[in-house]
Write a protein that holds these residues in place. Structure first.
Motif, mmCIF file in Angstrom:
data_model
loop_
_atom_site.group_PDB
_atom_site.id
_atom_site.type_symbol
_atom_site.label_atom_id
_atom_site.label_comp_id
_atom_site.label_asym_id
_atom_site.label_seq_id
_atom_site.Cartn_x
_atom_site.Cartn_y
_atom_site.Cartn_z
ATOM 1 N N GLN A 1 -17.186 -13.337 46.244
ATOM 2 C CA GLN A 1 -18.551 -13.270 46.612
ATOM 3 C C GLN A 1 -19.426 -12.065 46.455
ATOM 4 N N ALA A 2 -18.710 -11.065 46.496
ATOM 5 C CA ALA A 2 -19.319 -9.703 46.396
ATOM 6 C C ALA A 2 -19.553 -9.372 44.928
ATOM 7 N N ARG A 3 -18.585 -10.031 44.014
ATOM 8 C CA ARG A 3 -18.924 -9.908 42.559
ATOM 9 C C ARG A 3 -20.011 -10.639 42.166
ATOM 10 N N THR A 4 -19.998 -11.845 42.873
ATOM 11 C CA THR A 4 -21.074 -12.793 42.411
ATOM 12 C C THR A 4 -22.511 -12.345 42.806
ATOM 13 N N ARG A 5 -22.575 -11.734 43.964
ATOM 14 C CA ARG A 5 -24.022 -10.937 44.373
ATOM 15 C C ARG A 5 -24.278 -9.855 43.302
ATOM 16 N N LEU A 6 -23.428 -9.295 42.951
ATOM 17 C CA LEU A 6 -23.687 -8.004 42.100
ATOM 18 C C LEU A 6 -24.210 -8.632 40.637
ATOM 19 N N GLY A 7 -23.448 -9.675 40.119
ATOM 20 C CA GLY A 7 -23.622 -10.353 38.756
ATOM 21 C C GLY A 7 -23.280 -9.211 37.425
ATOM 22 N N ALA A 8 -23.758 -9.900 36.202
ATOM 23 C CA ALA A 8 -23.507 -9.129 35.270
ATOM 24 C C ALA A 8 -24.208 -7.986 34.801
ATOM 25 N N GLU A 9 -25.723 -8.101 35.244
ATOM 26 C CA GLU A 9 -26.649 -7.422 34.691
ATOM 27 C C GLU A 9 -26.675 -5.868 34.882
ATOM 28 N N PRO A 10 -26.100 -5.416 36.137
ATOM 29 C CA PRO A 10 -26.319 -4.078 36.321
ATOM 30 C C PRO A 10 -25.087 -3.388 35.393
ATOM 31 N N LEU A 11 -23.770 -4.076 35.114
ATOM 32 C CA LEU A 11 -22.782 -3.472 34.186
ATOM 33 C C LEU A 11 -23.394 -3.493 32.857
ATOM 34 N N GLN A 12 -24.139 -4.551 32.275
ATOM 35 C CA GLN A 12 -24.690 -4.441 31.065
ATOM 36 C C GLN A 12 -25.626 -3.450 30.789
ATOM 37 N N ARG A 13 -26.641 -3.141 31.966
ATOM 38 C CA ARG A 13 -27.509 -2.261 31.933
ATOM 39 C C ARG A 13 -27.044 -0.625 31.935
ATOM 40 N N LEU A 14 -25.867 -0.663 32.587
ATOM 41 C CA LEU A 14 -25.149 0.516 32.979
ATOM 42 C C LEU A 14 -24.465 0.918 31.467
ATOM 43 N N TYR A 15 -23.815 0.157 30.894
ATOM 44 C CA TYR A 15 -23.510 -0.055 29.516
ATOM 45 C C TYR A 15 -24.497 0.609 28.707
ATOM 46 N N GLU A 16 -25.528 -0.149 28.267
ATOM 47 C CA GLU A 16 -26.788 0.284 27.371
ATOM 48 C C GLU A 16 -27.263 1.627 27.721
ATOM 49 N N GLN A 17 -27.239 2.083 28.999
ATOM 50 C CA GLN A 17 -27.960 3.257 29.212
ATOM 51 C C GLN A 17 -26.849 4.570 28.958
ATOM 52 N N VAL A 18 -25.490 4.363 29.214
ATOM 53 C CA VAL A 18 -24.527 5.438 29.095
ATOM 54 C C VAL A 18 -23.822 5.342 27.905
ATOM 55 N N VAL A 19 -23.476 4.376 27.482
ATOM 56 C CA VAL A 19 -22.478 4.340 26.378
ATOM 57 C C VAL A 19 -23.009 4.488 24.776
ATOM 58 N N GLN A 20 -23.043 5.461 24.326
ATOM 59 C CA GLN A 20 -23.430 6.175 22.997
ATOM 60 C C GLN A 20 -22.612 7.023 22.359
ATOM 61 N N PRO A 21 -22.827 7.111 21.076
ATOM 62 C CA PRO A 21 -21.754 7.920 20.286
ATOM 63 C C PRO A 21 -21.496 9.561 21.067
ATOM 64 N N VAL A 22 -20.426 10.006 21.077
ATOM 65 C CA VAL A 22 -19.999 11.223 21.692
ATOM 66 C C VAL A 22 -19.572 12.447 20.872
ATOM 67 N N ALA A 23 -19.593 12.035 19.534
ATOM 68 C CA ALA A 23 -19.135 13.205 18.651
ATOM 69 C C ALA A 23 -19.905 14.141 18.522
ATOM 70 N N THR A 24 -19.341 15.505 18.616
ATOM 71 C CA THR A 24 -20.069 16.704 18.264
ATOM 72 C C THR A 24 -19.865 17.336 16.767
ATOM 73 N N PRO A 25 -20.767 18.120 16.436
ATOM 74 C CA PRO A 25 -20.377 18.856 15.192
ATOM 75 C C PRO A 25 -18.969 19.275 14.918
#
Length: 405
Positions: A99-123
């Motif tokens: 029930q708690a997972r259903t209340r949360l849904g998928a959108e917050p996880l996808q939004r978190l992924y899109e905002q945070v997960v980026q290439p991390v390599a430095t020079p």
């Protein structure tokens, strides 16, 4: 005989498990709260399992695919008890978790992924660069999901030699930063969705300064043009029967040519795009094809000689390694995503990608400190370390402030 719920490996103390650990380090609570507010999923009142806890729980599920959902929650909440009191956070039953997972849904996880997960390599990151370009690759794969009627309708099922396969499958396309194996720009779809279709939606994650590698099944005029519009440079393999006339032969034996959307456009010389063609053979290599053909947006051979591009293209296989990490080392070989509904499958999928990023981010930090190529570090070993040593990092505070575990 009653089925026994899967637990964590014997001999591991609760104090060796994370409440949030590396996950909270990579995805700070403030950012999680922002995402929940943006998606309208923030808890209106405190529950036994508030929304911010469930975001971290969805990621933790990916780290413990072989354990029961309740066992994962028990270990996740252990670090919260000293903050909220021994009875303040209760381990819910299977129904409460669902029930708690259903209340949360998928959108917050996808939004978190899109905002945070980026290439991390430095020079300073070894193996992440070719000259001035950040190396990335484009590819796709599939994952088995739980065999329920809802999942079959939502995702579809591939055909097999005798009817249909055992499980429905989702399909996804992703970009990988070659040097760090960070999977970014991922797009999720049904099994029937073509990889090129999903790839169109992944292209906005490309940036100027990147050099994108892709195999021949992705090449097409529209997709190529979409990738070029991102500002990134491209090095893609093409089929041997693609018409690429030699319009100008260059000093390194590569040549310039023009690609068109259709034969009609070719006849009228309309909508043409200039490319540079590199052709080569792998003599003496067992299983090698008679001829390999690459096209690139880098038209100047002095900027990227043909011999270097031919050797570089085979770095595309780095994405195969990254996908194997996701599907075998993290998820577990032949493991099926456990969620029974399409929305929770999507939630679990984004949690899996976020967990992969957390591990890869930790590995990149370690590689920088040791001045090593991240490829020389074992992903499987890193996963085991993360599973056992997370209390050395931060835990989740109900006030939003980090405190040492």
């Amino acid at each position: 005989m009653a089925r026994t719920a899967s637990g964590l490996p014997a001999g591991i103390r609760l104090s060796d498990q994370i409440s949030l650990g590396v996950i909270a380090k990579m995805f700070p609570l403030d950012r999680v709260r922002e995402v929940l507010a943006e998606t309208g999923k923030a808890s209106e009142r405190e529950r036994d399992l508030p929304a911010q806890v469930m975001v971290y729980y969805a990621i933790a599920l990916a780290l413990y695919m072989g354990a029961s959902t309740r066992e994962v929650l028990r270990c996740l909440l252990e670090g919260l008890r000293w903050l909220w009191g021994a009875e303040a956070v209760r381990v819910a039953g299977k129904s409460g978790i669902s029930q708690a997972r259903t209340r949360l849904g998928a959108e917050p996880l996808q939004r978190l992924y899109e905002q945070v997960v980026q290439p991390v390599a430095t020079p300073s990151t070894r193996g992440a660069w070719y000259r001035q370009w950040r190396l990335v690759s484009l590819d796709g794969s599939c994952l088995d999901v739980a065999d329920t009627e809802e999942n079959r309708i939502a995702f579809g099922r591939p055909e097999a030699s005798r009817g249909e396969s055992a499980f429905p499958q989702l399909r996804f396309v992703a970009l990988v930063e070659n040097g760090t194996h960070v999977l970014f720009g991922t797009r999720l779809g049904r099994f029937a969705d073509g990889e090129t279709t999903l790839a169109h939606d992944a292209l906005p994650a490309l940036r100027p300064g990147m050099l994108c590698l892709a195999d021949r099944q992705f090449f097409g005029h529209a997709l190529w043009q979409g990738a070029v519009a991102s500002g990134a440079d491209l090095l893609w393999r093409v089929k041997r029967n693609l018409r690429l006339p030699r319009e100008a032969v260059l000093a390194d034996a590569s040549h310039l040519s023009t690609i068109y959307p259709s034969e009609k456009d070719r006849r009228h010389k309309a909508e043409g795009v200039r490319v540079r063609v590199v052709e080569y053979r792998l003599d003496g290599i067992a299983g090698a094809e008679p001829l390999y053909r690459l096209v690139t947006t880098i038209l100047d051979p002095a900027a990227a000689p043909a011999a270097e591009l031919a050797a570089l293209y085979h770095e595309r296989w780095e994405i195969e390694g990254a996908l194997a990490e996701l599907k075998t080392h993290l998820r577990g070989a032949r493991m099926v995503l456990r969620s029974k509904t399409p929305e929770l499958v999507r939630q679990e999928f984004w949690g899996l990608l976020l967990a992969h990023f957390a591990v890869r981010g930790l590995m990149h930090e370690a590689a920088l400190r040791a001045d090593e190529d991240p490829d020389r570090l074992s992903f499987l070993h890193a996963v085991r370390v993360v599973r056992r040593k997370l209390p050395l990092f931060t835990t989740l505070s109900p006030s939003g402030q980090d405190r040492p575990a």
